[in-house]
Design a protein around this motif. Structure first.
Motif, PDB file in Angstrom:
ATOM      1  N   THR A 105       0.714  49.868  23.216  1.00  0.00           N
ATOM      2  CA  THR A 105      -0.191  49.142  23.606  1.00  0.00           C
ATOM      3  C   THR A 105      -1.371  49.774  23.217  1.00  0.00           C
ATOM      4  O   THR A 105      -2.400  48.986  22.569  1.00  0.00           O
ATOM      5  CB  THR A 105      -0.385  49.079  25.264  1.00  0.00           C
ATOM      6  OG1 THR A 105       0.794  48.306  25.687  1.00  0.00           O
ATOM      7  CG2 THR A 105      -1.599  48.567  26.011  1.00  0.00           C
ATOM      8  N   ASP A 141       4.512  45.994  25.932  1.00  0.00           N
ATOM      9  CA  ASP A 141       4.548  46.526  27.427  1.00  0.00           C
ATOM     10  C   ASP A 141       5.514  45.675  27.955  1.00  0.00           C
ATOM     11  O   ASP A 141       5.273  44.356  28.021  1.00  0.00           O
ATOM     12  CB  ASP A 141       3.439  46.643  27.772  1.00  0.00           C
ATOM     13  CG  ASP A 141       3.544  47.133  29.184  1.00  0.00           C
ATOM     14  OD1 ASP A 141       4.292  47.113  30.117  1.00  0.00           O
ATOM     15  OD2 ASP A 141       2.459  47.662  29.737  1.00  0.00           O
ATOM     16  N   ALA A 142       6.825  45.894  28.296  1.00  0.00           N
ATOM     17  CA  ALA A 142       7.804  45.000  29.225  1.00  0.00           C
ATOM     18  C   ALA A 142       7.190  44.565  30.189  1.00  0.00           C
ATOM     19  O   ALA A 142       7.643  43.468  30.550  1.00  0.00           O
ATOM     20  CB  ALA A 142       9.082  45.868  29.277  1.00  0.00           C
ATOM     21  N   GLN A 143       6.271  45.200  31.011  1.00  0.00           N
ATOM     22  CA  GLN A 143       5.628  44.655  32.198  1.00  0.00           C
ATOM     23  C   GLN A 143       4.688  43.408  32.014  1.00  0.00           C
ATOM     24  O   GLN A 143       4.595  42.690  32.887  1.00  0.00           O
ATOM     25  CB  GLN A 143       4.969  45.815  32.901  1.00  0.00           C
ATOM     26  CG  GLN A 143       5.756  46.821  33.306  1.00  0.00           C
ATOM     27  CD  GLN A 143       4.951  47.795  34.121  1.00  0.00           C
ATOM     28  OE1 GLN A 143       5.036  47.802  35.524  1.00  0.00           O
ATOM     29  NE2 GLN A 143       4.383  48.919  33.742  1.00  0.00           N
ATOM     30  N   LEU A 144       4.400  43.218  30.719  1.00  0.00           N
ATOM     31  CA  LEU A 144       3.649  42.083  30.460  1.00  0.00           C
ATOM     32  C   LEU A 144       4.304  40.794  29.576  1.00  0.00           C
ATOM     33  O   LEU A 144       3.769  40.057  29.006  1.00  0.00           O
ATOM     34  CB  LEU A 144       2.590  42.441  29.519  1.00  0.00           C
ATOM     35  CG  LEU A 144       1.161  43.755  30.177  1.00  0.00           C
ATOM     36  CD1 LEU A 144       0.285  43.707  29.510  1.00  0.00           C
ATOM     37  CD2 LEU A 144       0.912  42.848  31.402  1.00  0.00           C
ATOM     38  N   LYS A 145       5.752  40.950  29.744  1.00  0.00           N
ATOM     39  CA  LYS A 145       6.512  39.705  29.019  1.00  0.00           C
ATOM     40  C   LYS A 145       6.850  38.874  29.879  1.00  0.00           C
ATOM     41  O   LYS A 145       7.170  39.344  31.098  1.00  0.00           O
ATOM     42  CB  LYS A 145       7.740  40.603  28.340  1.00  0.00           C
ATOM     43  CG  LYS A 145       7.547  41.217  27.223  1.00  0.00           C
ATOM     44  CD  LYS A 145       8.746  41.946  26.584  1.00  0.00           C
ATOM     45  CE  LYS A 145       8.515  42.795  25.336  1.00  0.00           C
ATOM     46  NZ  LYS A 145       8.298  42.027  24.128  1.00  0.00           N
ATOM     47  N   TYR A 396      -5.369  46.114  33.581  1.00  0.00           N
ATOM     48  CA  TYR A 396      -4.099  46.186  33.284  1.00  0.00           C
ATOM     49  C   TYR A 396      -3.241  45.840  34.660  1.00  0.00           C
ATOM     50  O   TYR A 396      -2.403  44.969  34.413  1.00  0.00           O
ATOM     51  CB  TYR A 396      -3.563  47.674  32.583  1.00  0.00           C
ATOM     52  CG  TYR A 396      -2.281  47.813  32.581  1.00  0.00           C
ATOM     53  CD1 TYR A 396      -1.539  47.119  31.546  1.00  0.00           C
ATOM     54  CD2 TYR A 396      -1.845  48.855  33.154  1.00  0.00           C
ATOM     55  CE1 TYR A 396      -0.179  47.592  31.170  1.00  0.00           C
ATOM     56  CE2 TYR A 396      -0.297  49.057  33.078  1.00  0.00           C
ATOM     57  CZ  TYR A 396       0.357  48.606  32.179  1.00  0.00           C
ATOM     58  OH  TYR A 396       1.481  48.571  31.975  1.00  0.00           O
ATOM     59  N   GLN A 397      -3.608  46.376  35.642  1.00  0.00           N
ATOM     60  CA  GLN A 397      -2.827  46.034  36.785  1.00  0.00           C
ATOM     61  C   GLN A 397      -2.806  44.827  37.341  1.00  0.00           C
ATOM     62  O   GLN A 397      -1.727  44.373  37.692  1.00  0.00           O
ATOM     63  CB  GLN A 397      -3.341  47.091  37.956  1.00  0.00           C
ATOM     64  CG  GLN A 397      -2.315  47.439  39.173  1.00  0.00           C
ATOM     65  CD  GLN A 397      -0.878  47.859  38.527  1.00  0.00           C
ATOM     66  OE1 GLN A 397      -0.805  48.912  37.672  1.00  0.00           O
ATOM     67  NE2 GLN A 397       0.111  47.426  39.053  1.00  0.00           N
ATOM     68  N   ILE A 400      -0.552  42.659  35.294  1.00  0.00           N
ATOM     69  CA  ILE A 400       0.928  42.925  35.788  1.00  0.00           C
ATOM     70  C   ILE A 400       1.043  42.244  36.874  1.00  0.00           C
ATOM     71  O   ILE A 400       2.316  41.499  36.947  1.00  0.00           O
ATOM     72  CB  ILE A 400       1.162  44.522  36.097  1.00  0.00           C
ATOM     73  CG1 ILE A 400       1.266  45.319  34.847  1.00  0.00           C
ATOM     74  CG2 ILE A 400       2.699  44.590  36.798  1.00  0.00           C
ATOM     75  CD1 ILE A 400       1.248  46.758  35.087  1.00  0.00           C
ATOM     76  N   GLU A 401       0.368  42.085  37.929  1.00  0.00           N
ATOM     77  CA  GLU A 401       0.523  41.137  39.154  1.00  0.00           C
ATOM     78  C   GLU A 401       0.645  39.770  38.487  1.00  0.00           C
ATOM     79  O   GLU A 401       1.383  39.206  39.321  1.00  0.00           O
ATOM     80  CB  GLU A 401      -0.652  41.741  40.179  1.00  0.00           C
ATOM     81  CG  GLU A 401      -0.681  43.010  40.732  1.00  0.00           C
ATOM     82  CD  GLU A 401       0.538  43.415  41.271  1.00  0.00           C
ATOM     83  OE1 GLU A 401       1.125  42.605  41.976  1.00  0.00           O
ATOM     84  OE2 GLU A 401       1.010  44.549  41.086  1.00  0.00           O
ATOM     85  N   LYS A 404       3.819  39.113  37.245  1.00  0.00           N
ATOM     86  CA  LYS A 404       4.977  38.918  38.531  1.00  0.00           C
ATOM     87  C   LYS A 404       4.727  37.857  39.406  1.00  0.00           C
ATOM     88  O   LYS A 404       5.699  37.037  39.675  1.00  0.00           O
ATOM     89  CB  LYS A 404       4.654  40.150  39.486  1.00  0.00           C
ATOM     90  CG  LYS A 404       5.064  41.525  38.808  1.00  0.00           C
ATOM     91  CD  LYS A 404       4.853  42.558  39.766  1.00  0.00           C
ATOM     92  CE  LYS A 404       5.153  44.063  39.043  1.00  0.00           C
ATOM     93  NZ  LYS A 404       5.137  45.181  40.046  1.00  0.00           N
ATOM     94  N   GLU A 407       6.115  34.827  37.511  1.00  0.00           N
ATOM     95  CA  GLU A 407       7.779  34.844  37.579  1.00  0.00           C
ATOM     96  C   GLU A 407       8.399  34.317  38.953  1.00  0.00           C
ATOM     97  O   GLU A 407       9.116  33.689  38.935  1.00  0.00           O
ATOM     98  CB  GLU A 407       8.158  36.249  36.897  1.00  0.00           C
ATOM     99  CG  GLU A 407       7.900  36.620  35.430  1.00  0.00           C
ATOM    100  CD  GLU A 407       8.578  35.991  34.602  1.00  0.00           C
ATOM    101  OE1 GLU A 407       9.856  35.634  34.973  1.00  0.00           O
ATOM    102  OE2 GLU A 407       8.149  35.722  33.302  1.00  0.00           O
TER     103      GLU A 407
END
Length: 412
Positions: A105, A141-145, A396-397, A400-401, A404, A407
């Motif tokens: 990142t 960043d896997a959290q943003l895939k 950034y946070q 991520i939310e 989520k 998804e």
């Protein structure tokens, strides 16, 4: 008594006046209204912008115009001095980053910021990458895939697709990009397809159209330029164009009923940029792949579908092209036959490609009028979006939310 004479005289005179017939009063002509001379219609803001655009292009040298039509790759994972100099000295059309340019990142955000900073202040380039979600993702960043497009497509919810588009747009801005080579509007019509599969939204062309348009609109809402792909359609191929030249033997009527449906809808809904694939469609052109084909790009996309935005090739550094054409030759043929931008990821190829295109302009293989029209399309699109880093997302946070949330909506 003498004093009464004047009074009586006056009375007689008045009586005589009263007996005279009244004279008609002539109507006074009304003063003529002052009429203002007719004023010419003031040009609208759009007309003024278009005029300014044409003046800008008329003041550019041929070499500068060619620069705007090139979408280039760069070396490594940090901006080299050679690439920095190239970006400083030439107002290029665009810069793309691939997986090999990306490690983390912080590295990616530093890289894109350096690319943006190296460019002339008044001539920003498109800065693009492939971020579709699923298998084709450059996000480190896997959290943003995000999940593959097919997973979202199975939900069959246009409102959700718009949220996905906004999420892709926010992710793109977070990393410093202003363009995303998405959405995929291919129809997953061939189960044996090795390259599209779950990258497509559906095997139903109408559903791809219905879901692909809001996905595109969501990206635009975040001021990211969406690039719909892979025209005329990569869904019915059995060869990966990275390796060799795929061939689709569908008739023109079959293409109109399947592959072209989502692109036609996207064009009707205002798509501004279309990526053309490296595929041979004998029903349209027996000799050249679509990315180098006048019948495909000019005949179908421009004349039949009435698309007046920017046409860009898929990366010309693919086996489908390099097996038969040199890079400079392919870039020139693409522009001569209808593309507005030639994209190539090979670092260091700028000089040879630029030189070849300049030579072919001198030979009138690419007319100067056509050259100007291509540059106008590219610059018009650049004016439509904020290409600077000012729209960069740093929460950034929150991102991520956001990932989520979409998804979760897809799974329920």
């Amino acid at each position: 008594m003498k004093r009464m004479v004047p009074v009586l005289l006056a009375s007689v005179l008045l009586a005589g006046c009263a007996d005279e017939p009244a004279q008609p009063v002539e109507p006074q002509p009304k003063p003529a209204k002052k009429t203002k001379p007719p004023q010419p219609d003031r040009p609208s803001a759009a007309e003024r912008a278009e005029k300014q655009l044409k003046e800008t292009v008329s003041n550019m040298s041929t070499a500068e115009k060619v620069d705007q039509l090139l979408y280039i790759g760069v070396t490594g994972t940090a901006l080299t001095q050679a690439d920095r100099t190239l970006l400083q000295d030439h107002a290029l059309g665009g810069v793309l980053l691939l997986g090999g340019n990306i490690t983390s990142t912080d590295q990616l955000k530093t890289f894109t910021a350096a690319i943006a900073e190296a460019q002339p202040a008044d001539a920003k380039a498109f800065l693009g990458f492939d971020e579709e979600g699923g298998r084709v993702s450059r996000v480190p960043d896997a959290q943003l895939k995000l999940s593959p497009s097919l997973s979202f497509g199975q939900k069959n919810d246009p409102a959700l697709m718009k949220e996905v588009g906004q999420t892709l747009g926010s992710i793109s801005r977070f990393y410093g990009f202003n363009m995303d080579f998405a959405p995929v509007l291919d129809v997953n019509s061939n189960p044996a397809n090795p390259i599209i599969g779950d990258r497509a939204l559906s095997a139903d062309p109408q559903q791809v159209a219905r879901l692909g348009v809001p996905l595109m609109q969501g990206m635009k809402k975040e001021d990211i330029v969406p690039v719909v792909k892979h025209f005329p359609g990569h869904g019915d191929t059995t060869v990966d164009s990275h390796v060799g030249l795929p061939r689709v033997d569908a008739t023109k009527a079959e293409l109109e009923q399947t592959e072209l449906v989502p692109f036609k809808r996207a064009i009707e809904e205002g798509t501004e940029m279309v990526m053309v694939a490296h595929i041979l469609f004998p029903a349209l052109d027996k000799n050249r792949p679509s990315s180098l084909s006048k019948p495909v790009m000019t005949g179908v996309l421009r004349d039949e579908l009435k698309f007046d935005g920017v046409i860009i090739t898929d990366d010309l550094v693919m086996g489908a092209i390099t097996e038969q054409y040199g890079l400079a030759q392919a870039a020139s043929l693409a522009l001569e036959n209808g593309a507005d931008m030639a994209m190539f990821s090979a670092p260091g190829a700028y000089t040879s490609v630029h030189k070849e295109i300049m030579a072919r302009i001198k030979q009138d293989k690419l007319s100067r009028a056509d050259l100007d029209q291509k540059v106008i399309r590219v610059l018009r699109l650049k004016q439509t979006y904020d290409l600077s880093q000012t729209k960069r997302v740093d929460e950034y946070q929150r991102l991520i939310e956001q990932v989520k949330a979409v998804e979760a909506d897809m799974r329920h």
